[in-house]
Design a protein around this motif. Structure first.
Motif, short mmCIF file in Angstrom:
data_model
loop_
_atom_site.label_atom_id
_atom_site.label_comp_id
_atom_site.label_asym_id
_atom_site.label_seq_id
_atom_site.Cartn_x
_atom_site.Cartn_y
_atom_site.Cartn_z
N LYS A 198 35.43 22.10 -49.14
CA LYS A 198 35.53 23.53 -48.91
C LYS A 198 36.29 23.85 -47.63
CE LYS A 198 31.34 24.87 -51.40
NZ LYS A 198 30.03 25.55 -51.32
N VAL B 208 42.09 23.33 -47.46
CA VAL B 208 42.86 23.84 -48.58
C VAL B 208 43.89 22.82 -49.03
CG1 VAL B 208 42.58 26.24 -47.94
CG2 VAL B 208 44.51 24.95 -47.03
N ARG C 110 44.63 24.74 -58.19
CA ARG C 110 43.98 25.95 -58.64
C ARG C 110 44.59 26.42 -59.95
NH1 ARG C 110 42.48 29.70 -53.64
NH2 ARG C 110 41.73 28.12 -52.22
N GLY D 164 46.18 36.86 -58.74
CA GLY D 164 47.17 36.35 -57.79
C GLY D 164 48.57 36.82 -58.14
N LEU E 55 48.61 29.41 -47.04
CA LEU E 55 47.48 28.52 -46.72
C LEU E 55 46.58 29.14 -45.66
CD1 LEU E 55 49.34 25.09 -46.62
CD2 LEU E 55 47.75 25.87 -48.38
N ARG F 284 44.07 31.89 -46.60
CA ARG F 284 42.80 31.48 -47.20
C ARG F 284 41.72 31.31 -46.14
NH1 ARG F 284 45.41 26.79 -51.15
NH2 ARG F 284 46.64 28.22 -52.45
N GLU F 285 42.13 31.15 -44.90
CA GLU F 285 41.18 30.97 -43.80
C GLU F 285 40.99 32.24 -42.98
OE1 GLU F 285 42.43 27.61 -41.47
OE2 GLU F 285 43.13 26.53 -43.24
N SER G 50 44.63 37.78 -45.62
CA SER G 50 46.05 38.09 -45.79
C SER G 50 46.59 38.99 -44.69
CB SER G 50 46.27 38.72 -47.16
OG SER G 50 45.46 39.88 -47.31
N TYR H 180 50.69 37.82 -49.15
CA TYR H 180 49.87 36.70 -48.70
C TYR H 180 48.55 36.63 -49.46
CZ TYR H 180 52.82 35.14 -44.83
OH TYR H 180 53.84 34.60 -44.09
N ARG H 181 48.05 37.75 -49.92
CA ARG H 181 46.84 37.72 -50.74
C ARG H 181 47.12 37.01 -52.07
NH1 ARG H 181 41.87 39.83 -51.12
NH2 ARG H 181 41.03 40.30 -53.21
N ALA I 43 47.50 33.33 -51.34
CA ALA I 43 46.21 32.73 -51.00
C ALA I 43 45.40 32.44 -52.26
CB ALA I 43 45.42 33.65 -50.07
N ILE I 44 45.47 33.35 -53.25
CA ILE I 44 44.78 33.13 -54.52
C ILE I 44 45.44 31.96 -55.25
CG2 ILE I 44 44.23 34.13 -56.77
CD1 ILE I 44 44.09 36.86 -55.33
#
Length: 304
Positions: free
Chosen positions: A4, A7, A13, A19, A183, A186-187, A190, A244-245, A248-249
């Motif tokens: 987890k 990434v 994925r 996305g 990447l 995701r942390e 976005s 970026y969203r 990220a998905i």
């Protein structure tokens, strides 16, 4: 490191319509960038446009971060934010602004069609994603179509003009910034990712903006200033919220191929806004890259 927490080590994925939807919304916002930059260049220098739009976006980013009390990046995240800033805040805007001083908007849009394939390569190198062979065939075909188009537009398969070299440099810069930003989103999230990147790059961009004002004071009409405002608020800030969203998905390599529809949209806006004439080479070049985009997006990622 647990699955987890990384990434990079995470399994491939499954492509999400969510996305793709966010990715397309970002592409729609970005598709106006090339023709709107041409409008802004009437009275505004390329250095002012490339750096000043980042200053406008950085002010909005600072206000947003402070108002929403966003979490600060930590440790190596700051270095990764700097990579994003170098690619999408500094590199791409400046290089495209200078290229568009001589290159037509429609032509430039198709050359920038190389960006999805470049982003896919960056995603593989940085994020450990492993697209199938079919994906690379379709993405590579789109890239070749864009490169052939650029050469033919200069009178046969001849060496590309300096503006094309600037556009290719912009493609590389953006690809690195997109892959790393996808990447990091995701942390951090976005809008947080692009906001921190803008803040990090702000001192340099403020200095470049001041230099541009001294060298060539802005003397533009209202239309050019409105175009500049779009570049700062939407192209440099709000558009990245959606983009970026979507990345990220993910998967980044496949969602990035949605951007191959951007040349077609940009060509349409160039015809409507700038009254640029559409020739068959431009139309066929745009159709070729969008066809390859659709085929690339439909391929599956290797689950090994």
């Amino acid at each position: 490191m647990s699955p987890k927490s990384s990434v990079i080590d995470a399994p491939a994925r499954v492509l999400s319509r969510n996305g793709l939807g966010w990715g397309f919304l970002g592409v729609l916002a970005f598709s106006f960038t090339v023709p709107v930059t041409k409008v802004a260049l009437v009275g505004l220098s390329p250095l002012f446009i490339g750096s000043g739009r980042a200053v406008v976006a950085a002010l909005l980013a600072a206000i947003t971060l402070a108002t929403l009390r966003a979490r600060r990046p930590t440790g190596m995240q700051w270095a990764r934010v700097a990579i994003v800033a170098g690619g999408v805040v500094v590199g791409f805007p400046l290089l495209t602004s200078f290229a568009l001083t001589t290159a037509p908007a429609g032509h430039s849009a198709v050359v920038i069609g190389l960006l999805p394939a470049a982003t896919a390569v960056a995603a593989v190198l940085r994020g450990g994603e492993r697209p199938t062979r079919r994906f690379w065939i379709f993405a590579g075909s789109g890239a070749v179509a864009a490169m052939v188009f650029a050469s033919v537009q200069h009178g046969g398969l001849a060496p590309m003009a300096w503006s094309d070299l600037l556009l290719l440099g912009a493609v590389v810069a953006a690809a690195v910034g997109y892959a790393e930003g996808g990447l990091l989103a995701r942390e951090l999230g976005s809008w947080q990712t692009i906001s921190w990147a803008l803040v990090v790059a702000a001192p340099l961009m403020v200095a470049l903006t001041a230099l541009s004002v001294v060298q060539q004071p802005p003397t533009a009409a209202i239309g050019s200033w409105l175009a500049f405002g779009y570049l700062g608020v939407v192209s440099m800030f709000l558009g990245f919220f959606a983009w970026y969203r979507g990345l990220a998905i993910g998967p980044i390599a496949r969602v990035s191929q949605i951007q191959l529809v951007q040349p077609v949209l940009s060509i349409a806006w160039a015809a409507l806004i700038l009254r640029e004439r559409l020739d068959w080479a431009t139309v066929l070049g745009g159709l070729a890259v969008i066809l390859c985009a659709g085929l690339a997006v439909r391929t599956r990622l290797d689950r090994k």
